[in-house]
Design a protein around this motif. Sequence first.
Motif, PDB file in Angstrom:
ATOM      1  N   ALA A 193     -22.269  38.175  19.228  1.00 55.04           N
ATOM      2  CA  ALA A 193     -21.804  38.540  17.885  1.00 55.04           C
ATOM      3  C   ALA A 193     -20.284  38.601  17.823  1.00 55.04           C
ATOM      4  N   ARG A 194     -19.664  39.163  18.838  1.00 50.89           N
ATOM      5  CA  ARG A 194     -18.200  39.250  18.843  1.00 50.89           C
ATOM      6  C   ARG A 194     -17.578  37.859  18.910  1.00 50.89           C
ATOM      7  N   ARG A 195     -18.197  36.962  19.671  1.00 49.33           N
ATOM      8  CA  ARG A 195     -17.686  35.589  19.720  1.00 49.33           C
ATOM      9  C   ARG A 195     -17.796  34.929  18.347  1.00 49.33           C
ATOM     10  N   ALA A 196     -18.943  35.111  17.704  1.00 48.71           N
ATOM     11  CA  ALA A 196     -19.148  34.470  16.400  1.00 48.71           C
ATOM     12  C   ALA A 196     -18.180  35.007  15.354  1.00 48.71           C
ATOM     13  N   LEU A 197     -18.019  36.319  15.315  1.00 46.67           N
ATOM     14  CA  LEU A 197     -17.135  36.919  14.322  1.00 46.67           C
ATOM     15  C   LEU A 197     -15.667  36.698  14.663  1.00 46.67           C
ATOM     16  N   GLY A 198     -15.364  36.683  15.952  1.00 48.23           N
ATOM     17  CA  GLY A 198     -13.980  36.504  16.374  1.00 48.23           C
ATOM     18  C   GLY A 198     -13.435  35.129  16.086  1.00 48.23           C
ATOM     19  N   THR A 199     -14.315  34.132  15.941  1.00 43.99           N
ATOM     20  CA  THR A 199     -13.861  32.767  15.662  1.00 43.99           C
ATOM     21  C   THR A 199     -13.893  32.440  14.170  1.00 43.99           C
ATOM     22  N   SER A 200     -14.296  33.414  13.330  1.00 46.28           N
ATOM     23  CA  SER A 200     -14.321  33.176  11.884  1.00 46.28           C
ATOM     24  C   SER A 200     -12.896  32.981  11.371  1.00 46.28           C
ATOM     25  N   ARG A 201     -12.720  32.042  10.462  1.00 47.76           N
ATOM     26  CA  ARG A 201     -11.407  31.777   9.877  1.00 47.76           C
ATOM     27  C   ARG A 201     -11.282  32.381   8.482  1.00 47.76           C
ATOM     28  N   THR A 202     -12.193  33.247   8.129  1.00 40.75           N
ATOM     29  CA  THR A 202     -12.173  33.897   6.831  1.00 40.75           C
ATOM     30  C   THR A 202     -11.999  35.395   7.019  1.00 40.75           C
ATOM     31  N   THR A 203     -11.425  36.049   6.029  1.00 40.55           N
ATOM     32  CA  THR A 203     -11.294  37.511   6.080  1.00 40.55           C
ATOM     33  C   THR A 203     -12.543  38.194   5.549  1.00 40.55           C
ATOM     34  N   HIS A 204     -13.442  37.411   4.950  1.00 40.32           N
ATOM     35  CA  HIS A 204     -14.679  37.979   4.403  1.00 40.32           C
ATOM     36  C   HIS A 204     -15.791  37.822   5.441  1.00 40.32           C
ATOM     37  N   ARG A 205     -16.006  38.886   6.204  1.00 41.01           N
ATOM     38  CA  ARG A 205     -16.993  38.849   7.276  1.00 41.01           C
ATOM     39  C   ARG A 205     -17.962  40.028   7.142  1.00 41.01           C
ATOM     40  N   MET A 206     -19.204  39.797   7.548  1.00 51.15           N
ATOM     41  CA  MET A 206     -20.220  40.846   7.519  1.00 51.15           C
ATOM     42  C   MET A 206     -21.042  40.792   8.800  1.00 51.15           C
ATOM     43  N   LEU A 207     -21.327  41.958   9.361  1.00 47.79           N
ATOM     44  CA  LEU A 207     -22.206  42.085  10.520  1.00 47.79           C
ATOM     45  C   LEU A 207     -23.403  42.923  10.119  1.00 47.79           C
ATOM     46  N   GLN A 208     -24.601  42.378  10.288  1.00 49.99           N
ATOM     47  CA  GLN A 208     -25.827  43.147  10.052  1.00 49.99           C
ATOM     48  C   GLN A 208     -26.575  43.305  11.360  1.00 49.99           C
ATOM     49  N   ILE A 209     -26.912  44.541  11.691  1.00 48.28           N
ATOM     50  CA  ILE A 209     -27.634  44.856  12.921  1.00 48.28           C
ATOM     51  C   ILE A 209     -29.025  45.350  12.550  1.00 48.28           C
ATOM     52  N   GLY A 210     -30.032  44.643  13.048  1.00 49.02           N
ATOM     53  CA  GLY A 210     -31.412  45.048  12.816  1.00 49.02           C
ATOM     54  C   GLY A 210     -32.005  45.653  14.069  1.00 49.02           C
ATOM     55  N   ASN A 211     -32.610  46.817  13.929  1.00 52.57           N
ATOM     56  CA  ASN A 211     -33.265  47.432  15.085  1.00 52.57           C
ATOM     57  C   ASN A 211     -34.735  47.016  15.099  1.00 52.57           C
ATOM     58  N   PRO A 212     -35.543  47.396  16.101  1.00 52.69           N
ATOM     59  CA  PRO A 212     -35.197  48.184  17.280  1.00 52.69           C
ATOM     60  C   PRO A 212     -34.555  47.316  18.371  1.00 52.69           C
ATOM     61  N   PRO A 213     -33.928  47.975  19.365  1.00 53.96           N
ATOM     62  CA  PRO A 213     -33.554  49.393  19.424  1.00 53.96           C
ATOM     63  C   PRO A 213     -32.233  49.643  18.694  1.00 53.96           C
ATOM     64  N   ASP A 214     -31.710  50.867  18.825  1.00 56.73           N
ATOM     65  CA  ASP A 214     -30.468  51.269  18.152  1.00 56.73           C
ATOM     66  C   ASP A 214     -29.299  51.348  19.136  1.00 56.73           C
ATOM     67  N   LEU A 215     -29.145  50.316  19.941  1.00 53.77           N
ATOM     68  CA  LEU A 215     -28.159  50.363  21.014  1.00 53.77           C
ATOM     69  C   LEU A 215     -26.863  49.629  20.691  1.00 53.77           C
ATOM     70  N   LEU A 216     -26.733  49.126  19.477  1.00 52.17           N
ATOM     71  CA  LEU A 216     -25.552  48.323  19.156  1.00 52.17           C
ATOM     72  C   LEU A 216     -24.507  49.090  18.359  1.00 52.17           C
ATOM     73  N   PHE A 217     -24.515  50.420  18.424  1.00 46.26           N
ATOM     74  CA  PHE A 217     -23.480  51.169  17.697  1.00 46.26           C
ATOM     75  C   PHE A 217     -22.067  50.880  18.220  1.00 46.26           C
ATOM     76  N   PRO A 218     -21.850  50.566  19.507  1.00 46.15           N
ATOM     77  CA  PRO A 218     -20.484  50.166  19.895  1.00 46.15           C
ATOM     78  C   PRO A 218     -20.037  48.888  19.181  1.00 46.15           C
ATOM     79  N   LEU A 219     -20.949  47.952  18.978  1.00 45.31           N
ATOM     80  CA  LEU A 219     -20.616  46.737  18.236  1.00 45.31           C
ATOM     81  C   LEU A 219     -20.298  47.076  16.781  1.00 45.31           C
ATOM     82  N   ALA A 220     -21.047  47.990  16.194  1.00 50.06           N
ATOM     83  CA  ALA A 220     -20.775  48.399  14.818  1.00 50.06           C
ATOM     84  C   ALA A 220     -19.396  49.048  14.712  1.00 50.06           C
TER      85      ALA A 220
END
Length: 408
Positions: free
Chosen positions: A90-117
Amino acid sequence: MTERAQAPHAVLVLLNLPVPDDQRAWSQALALRDDGARVTVICPAIRGRRAGRERIDGIDVVRFRSFEGQGPLATAAEGLWTASAAAAAARRALGTSRTTHRMLQIGNPPDLLFPLAWWARRNGIRTVYDQRDVVPVLAASRAGFSRLTPLFLAAEHRMITTADVVLTPSEEQRARILRRYGRGALIIRTAEVPAREPAAPAPDTNTTTAEATAAEEVPANPADLVIGYLGVIGEQDGLTDLLDAVALLRTDGVTGFRVEVAGDGPALPAARTHATRLGLDPLVTFRGWLGPGAVDAFLSGIDAMAVPDPDNPFNHFCAMNKVTHAMARGIPIALRPLRENTRLTAGHAYQATDMTTRAFADSLAAFLKDAPSARAEIAAAARATFEAHHSWPSHAPRYVAAVSPTRP
């Protein structure tokens, strides 16, 4: 810079199912694509899907290598591995975006991606938490996991408090989030996605040669009514209760039906063994995991959907896919009186009077003994309820409006 590179970029992350098998995430991805966003879905390479990248219907799909753990230790290892692999992708995908309009959606289970959020919020990325399952309640209901409930609650708290938007498919879940965290959540029902093309059922790799031979020796009677079960098969899903109910029906002398089970999961081997122990092999067929097109074919071949999920706190929160699948197609449903499922069906089902296996068997018997016209009337009312309140056309616009990367 190309128009595609300049488009808003939405990245959806899943940890427990691949796309397009996961209909909820896939329908969300299609809706964002249709709204003009560039969409990337990151998910595990399981259930017959290969690791790597591909483009499907205009959506970039990145599948990372993964596995499905069985038991507490293996499940914990699976969760840590998938969270690490998904976060990196996810960080690679978002980090290479050339737009300022970005969205990250995290679907559980589990709930282990809060550091990414947290990382996404710090970098000005709109962050969405899609609470598909109430993980702390699920953990508390499973042997070997209940001691970890405080950790699951802490992870859930961090996900909810970090996200810009919280989604849920269930009224019961929304009420719990508000009660526990004082946070509003948006109800987005899981959507129906028509198959892109007919697909044959996935091979059932768990079927032994002996089972295949037995199936050939006992041909199905085309006059029999087919009771179907569809879903991930875990400890909390009640498939063995369905088998016990079928055994009760057989003892009661009820005939003229058979059972088709479509799905896979950690409790499937135990369910197979249980069916053999009860002498149900001539009545019950296990089809294994089905892809989206094969699911449509399976549903077109059943006369009723069995929803045997037992009485535990987790199941009362679930807006179950098998219920809405059946409602959308006008298939009669026999189910136990779980709160969210009762709300979904609004009384248009063969609902057991209580949570016992005997009562569930009686709900199946009521369907089998009912006149075809009465079955059709109940199914038609359920379909009308689905179309009026639960269908994707009524939920897609509010989903896009809430999560769009272009929102401030």
